[in-house]
Design an enzyme around this catalytic site. Structure first.
Site, short mmCIF file in Angstrom:
data_model
loop_
_atom_site.label_atom_id
_atom_site.label_comp_id
_atom_site.label_asym_id
_atom_site.label_seq_id
_atom_site.Cartn_x
_atom_site.Cartn_y
_atom_site.Cartn_z
N ASP A 1 42.96 26.29 33.52
CA ASP A 1 44.28 26.59 33.00
C ASP A 1 44.68 25.56 31.94
OD1 ASP A 1 46.68 27.84 32.84
OD2 ASP A 1 47.32 27.42 34.88
N HIS B 1 50.89 31.55 35.62
CA HIS B 1 49.51 31.14 35.39
C HIS B 1 48.55 31.97 36.26
CE1 HIS B 1 50.81 27.44 33.23
NE2 HIS B 1 51.91 27.71 33.92
#
Length: 475
Positions: A121, A23
């Site tokens: 995210d 991520h």
């Protein structure tokens, strides 16, 4: 017109990344592009999930400090979670419990900056509420494939329409523009509806429509059918902006202590299979042994990043506990493979290896970062997915794009040494391997083209950047 000395402050973006290299890497690469190409300033925020790794700190420290600053929020308490809590649950809870700290940061940032967007995210959609509270445009970065994003949009519908476990779906799931996906191959976190991880994934998927847009780490030429489906305008669905491939471009600062690159320099062009299961991938003890023998039996050169077997295997199969992954290999293995193989402990400079002329194939867990790196450097793959959305990525690579082979598992889900040896030989020296290599080289060129000045991903990021810049809120 009367001249004014008031200058509009530089637009500022806050990016909230969950912890984990899969991520952090695409989100930091996005941050760099927004600074270098579009003149934003950035605050990068991470709710900590345990102690940050050395690799993560290295990536964050490499951000240009004059335009991007990063901060870790205060840790939250997860002691109420069971020991077997899934990582998706822990990440989602970390974000949810960090919201008071995020609000504090927002107050500080908005006091001096013209914040035009909050980008979060894929597992951090609870933070979209903070964007609304501060009257800032909310966006999601989806750091995986278009196929996976289509699944996320479809999960609420699947949940309503099928009461059983998705692994028992009577027919493969047909997502628009994608190869059919059998139930057991769907996202790992939605395979057990009784697990909290499923509840959290369902929660987040229902909140995707709260975003003003979704930035997707893929590109049109890679997933044409899925992209067409995603980019159709539908009421209530946020626009999707393909901005990939977002991968690390520069060489790592870590010293190549293993000597991988020197060894590769001595090998014939395109002759080496690179074997790595990413930063978190491990095999069972039995599967590790089969892989070792399969690589040896193939007769091909290989560079293998060896990790010890997953925890349950250590006590079961060995009378001692060892932290040295080489201790789990067959007796005499290092000596027997010395001429053809190089084995390294736990880490290797992946970007340099994939970009090296001697590397002819990549046996990979199909994590999305590794997949995009393989595409950017034109290296055909052997798909060996382990968890997360990796099985879906493997289906896309093998059946849709046709740049990977996938070894067949037996009825117990176990891949035998003969199958491994066969698929390695095909990839490195077979006709099918040459065909995959040619197709991958076409994708490599496409990946470079979309990021050029008039490329589709460059235009896509420009479009969304203009939306943010036209947000005329002042501090």
């Amino acid at each position: 017109m009367e001249e004014t000395h008031h200058q509009t402050p530089r637009p500022h973006i806050v990016i909230l990344s969950t912890a984990g290299m899969g991520h952090v890497i695409p989100l930091t690469e996005l941050a760099k592009q927004l600074v270098l190409l579009h003149n934003f300033s950035i605050t990068f925020i991470i709710p900590p999930f345990g102690s940050p790794s050395t690799a993560m700190i290295s990536v964050l420290d490499d951000l240009p400090p004059e335009n991007i600053n990063y901060t870790f929020l205060r840790p939250v308490n997860l002691d109420d979670q069971p020991k077997d809590a899934r990582v998706e649950t822990l990440i989602a809870l970390t974000v949810s419990r960090s919201l008071p700290y995020l609000r504090e940061e927002f107050k500080i940032i908005t006091a001096t900056k013209r914040v035009v967007a909050l980008i979060v995210d894929l597992f951090a959609t609870d933070a979209l509420d903070v964007a609304k509270e501060f009257d800032v445009s909310p966006y999601i970065v989806f750091p995986s494939s278009a196929m996976s994003l289509l699944l996320f949009f479809d999960i609420p519908n699947l949940h309503e329409s099928y009461s059983g476990e998705f692994r028992d779906l009577p027919e493969p799931l047909q997502l628009p523009g994608c190869a059919p996906c059998p139930g057991p191959e769907l996202l790992y976190a939605i395979q057990d509806k009784k697990n909290d991880a499923y509840t959290w994934i369902l929660h987040h998927s229902k909140r995707y429509n709260l975003a003003d847009g979704i930035l997707l780490n893929s590109f049109i030429d890679l997933e044409q059918g899925a992209m067409r489906a995603l980019m159709k305008e539908e009421p209530g669905k946020p626009p999707v902006y393909p901005v990939g491939p977002l991968i690390q471009r520069h060489l790592t600062n870590r010293v190549d202590e293993s000597g991988c690159l020197k060894w590769l320099d001595k090998q014939p062009r395109g002759s080496v299979l690179f074997v790595s299961f990413g930063s978190g991938g491990t095999l069972s003890y039995e599967q590790l042994i089969e892989l070792a023998y399969g690589l040896e039996m193939s007769g091909q050169r290989f560079l293998w990043v060896v990790r010890g077997p997953n925890a349950t295997a250590k006590g079961t199969y060995l009378s001692h506990s060892s932290n040295d992954p080489f201790d789990f290999l067959p007796d005499g293995y290092l000596d027997r493979t010395k001429g053809s193989g190089l084995l390294v402990h736990s880490w290797a400079p992946q970007i340099q290896i994939l970009s090296h002329g001697s590397t002819g194939g990549f046996l990979s867990h199909c994590g999305w970062n590794s997949t995009l790196e393989s595409i950017v450097y034109g290296v055909p793959m052997i798909a060996w997915p382990l968890f997360a959305e990796q099985k879906m990525n493997a289906i896309m690579l093998v059946e849709d794009v046709r740049v990977a082979l996938r070894p067949r598992a037996n009825e117990n889900g176990f891949i035998g040494r003969e199958e491994i040896a066969w698929v390695v030989r095909i990839l490195i020296e077979g006709e099918e391997g040459k065909s995959l290599g040619n197709k991958m080289r076409e994708l490599k060129e496409a990946a470079a083209t979309v990021l050029r000045e008039n490329g589709s991903s460059t235009k896509s990021l420009f479009d969304v950047a203009q939306k943010w810049k036209n947000n005329n809120k002042t501090i």
